[in-house]
Structure formats: C-alpha cells, structure tokens
Motif scaffolding. Structure first.
Motif, PDB file in Angstrom:
ATOM      1  N   UNK A  55       0.914  -1.062   0.105  1.00 46.33           N
ATOM      2  CA  UNK A  55       0.467  -0.285  -0.168  1.00 46.33           C
ATOM      3  C   UNK A  55       0.461   1.127   0.084  1.00 46.33           C
ATOM      4  N   UNK A  56       1.727   1.495   0.554  1.00 49.78           N
ATOM      5  CA  UNK A  56       2.758   2.229   0.507  1.00 49.78           C
ATOM      6  C   UNK A  56       3.588   2.458  -0.258  1.00 49.78           C
ATOM      7  N   UNK A  57       4.242   1.374  -1.224  1.00 50.26           N
ATOM      8  CA  UNK A  57       4.484   1.633  -2.142  1.00 50.26           C
ATOM      9  C   UNK A  57       3.498   2.169  -3.241  1.00 50.26           C
ATOM     10  N   UNK A  62       1.463   6.218  -7.205  1.00 49.03           N
ATOM     11  CA  UNK A  62       0.479   6.836  -7.517  1.00 49.03           C
ATOM     12  C   UNK A  62       0.365   8.889  -7.408  1.00 49.03           C
ATOM     13  N   UNK A  63       0.541   9.524  -6.514  1.00 52.59           N
ATOM     14  CA  UNK A  63       0.695  10.884  -6.218  1.00 52.59           C
ATOM     15  C   UNK A  63       2.114  10.961  -6.780  1.00 52.59           C
ATOM     16  N   UNK A  64       3.596  10.069  -7.794  1.00 54.08           N
ATOM     17  CA  UNK A  64       4.371  11.055  -8.799  1.00 54.08           C
ATOM     18  C   UNK A  64       3.592  10.829  -9.346  1.00 54.08           C
ATOM     19  N   UNK A 100      -1.687   5.144 -12.476  1.00 52.52           N
ATOM     20  CA  UNK A 100      -1.783   3.487 -13.134  1.00 52.52           C
ATOM     21  C   UNK A 100       0.069   3.117 -13.500  1.00 52.52           C
ATOM     22  N   UNK A 101       0.851   3.951 -14.040  1.00 51.20           N
ATOM     23  CA  UNK A 101       1.651   3.869 -14.364  1.00 51.20           C
ATOM     24  C   UNK A 101       2.435   3.286 -13.109  1.00 51.20           C
TER      25      UNK A 101
END
Length: 258
Positions: A55-57, A62-64, A100-101
C-alpha cells in the motif's frame, strides 16, 4: 435541472492549517485499500508488513506517477517552457493514467524487496483500487472540477462557477462506474483463483471501457480539446491501450498456475 451545491473545498480550517475535501478523499482511498487488502492478505500470501509495504509503495506510485502523468499528458508544452511546474503540486493536477503507471512501477520495487511474482502482486492490488478511484471522483465533484458537457437530460446540473448551462455531472458518472461498479465486478471475480493477470486484465478492460464512454459526456480539456479524429479526447486516447492490453490478458491461454 439541478444546481451544483457549491461545497466549500476546505473541510476544516484550524488556523493556518486547512484540511481539504480532496485530501480527505486520498486518505479514504488508501485507507479503503488497506482495509480491503487486510481481508484477503492471508489467503493471497501477504503478511501484515508486506500489505503495509504494498500500500505504501502504491501510494508513492499514485502521487508521483499521477503528477508526472498530468504534466506530460496534459501540460507538456507548459512543462517544456517551465519544468519547475512539475513540483508545484499545490496548483493541482493529477492523471489517473500516470498514477496507474506509477503503481505498475512501484509493484516492481515491491517484488524486488519481497520476492513475490509480479502477476501475483498486481492481481492482489487491482481489486483494492476502484473504491479509491471513486473517492477521487467524489473529490472532483466537491471541488467543482472536471465537469461534463452541456445536456438537456433532467439530471443535468448547472455549475455556476462555469456558466449557466445544464451539464452532465460526469464526475458522478465516474464515481458510479469506475468506483462502485468496477469494484463490485473485480471483488467478485477475484474471489476465486484465476490465471495470472486475469484480474489485472479485467481491471484494465473495465476501466478503459468506462473511461472511453464517459469521456463523451465529460467536457474536453480546454487547452487540448480533441486530440484525434475531431472527436477523441486525451482521456480516450490514453484508455485505448488499457482496453487492448486488458482484452489480451483476459483471452490469452494460460493456466491458473501460470
């Protein structure tokens, strides 16, 4: 005809600290992913530590990826002129396709750390995603952004900060389709053992198809308008590879053991 409720985008103001609805939606997205993942972690072979890591990764991806994707897919010319805009996240701008990528790449990072098979990780993760997408679309609606095209349907909604036209509340369409419906389909489908990447394929196909269709009701980005064939939007163009890859992963011949 309905009228946009004009919700204050700031949920709580504590002195200089402002908690925005959109930030709360991100918190709900990652929290729901963790909660859903905890229900299936043991059966999927994930420990609590590994679930926390995935979840952390994924959140980092998602953010970056979402920010980078937005800049490259939707603001590329502005980025070339001013590369520093990539860091101005407070100005807004996130892309699902970029996010997503980012998750796809972060999955590789997780696999290398915990020595899982990559398809196993992705098939575990994708059913956890749609509710978070739905929360994000609710955040778009509360923020009065990404509104739809003009319509004469009885549920057309006037967004006074845009104009006086009744428009499709396309954010709510996406909340229902990519959030609730896609979640229900994936959660049920993934409840039984499937061949590697079948679940991921269904996610790609399901998201790609609904996004392609909803784009006909969603107002195109003003600075891009139509990017192909005088009717195709950037969102539709980016969704086509998802549909093709998803369909391939669903029909290719492979056993449950891979």
């Amino acid at each position: 005809m309905l009228t946009f409720p004009n919700i204050d985008p700031v949920l709580i103001q504590l002195g200089p600290l402002a908690i925005h609805w959109y930030g709360l939606m991100y918190l709900l997205a990652f929290s729901s992913a963790f909660w859903l993942g905890s229900r299936r972690a043991k059966a999927a072979g994930f420990s609590k530590e590994q679930l926390s890591d995935v979840i952390f990764f994924g959140a980092i991806g998602v953010v970056l990826g979402g920010r980078l994707g937005y800049v490259l897919f939707y603001q590329f010319e502005a980025f070339i002129q001013n590369p520093g805009m990539l860091l101005r996240v407070w100005e807004g701008g996130m892309s699902f396709h970029g996010g997503f990528l980012g998750v796809v790449i972060s999955g590789i990072w997780f696999v290398r750390k915990h020595h899982f098979k990559y398809p196993q990780v992705m098939d575990f993760v994708v059913p956890l995603v749609p509710l978070g997408l739905g929360a994000g679309r609710l955040g778009n609606f509360i923020g009065g952004e990404l509104w739809g095209r003009p319509t004469d349907m009885p549920w057309g909604m006037v967004f006074p900060h845009v104009d006086a036209l009744a428009r499709h509340p396309s954010q709510l369409y996406q909340l229902l389709l990519e959030g609730l419906l896609l979640f229900a389909v994936l959660w049920v489908y993934s409840a039984k053992p499937r061949a590697p990447l079948r679940v991921s394929g269904l996610f790609l196909l399901g998201y790609g198809l609904q996004r392609f269709l909803v784009e006909f009701a969603r107002q195109p980005d003003a600075h891009l308008n139509y990017v192909a064939l005088d009717w195709m939007t950037q969102g539709q163009l980016l969704s086509l590879p998802m549909v093709a890859i998803g369909a391939y992963l669903l029909v290719r011949k492979t056993s449950i053991k891979g």
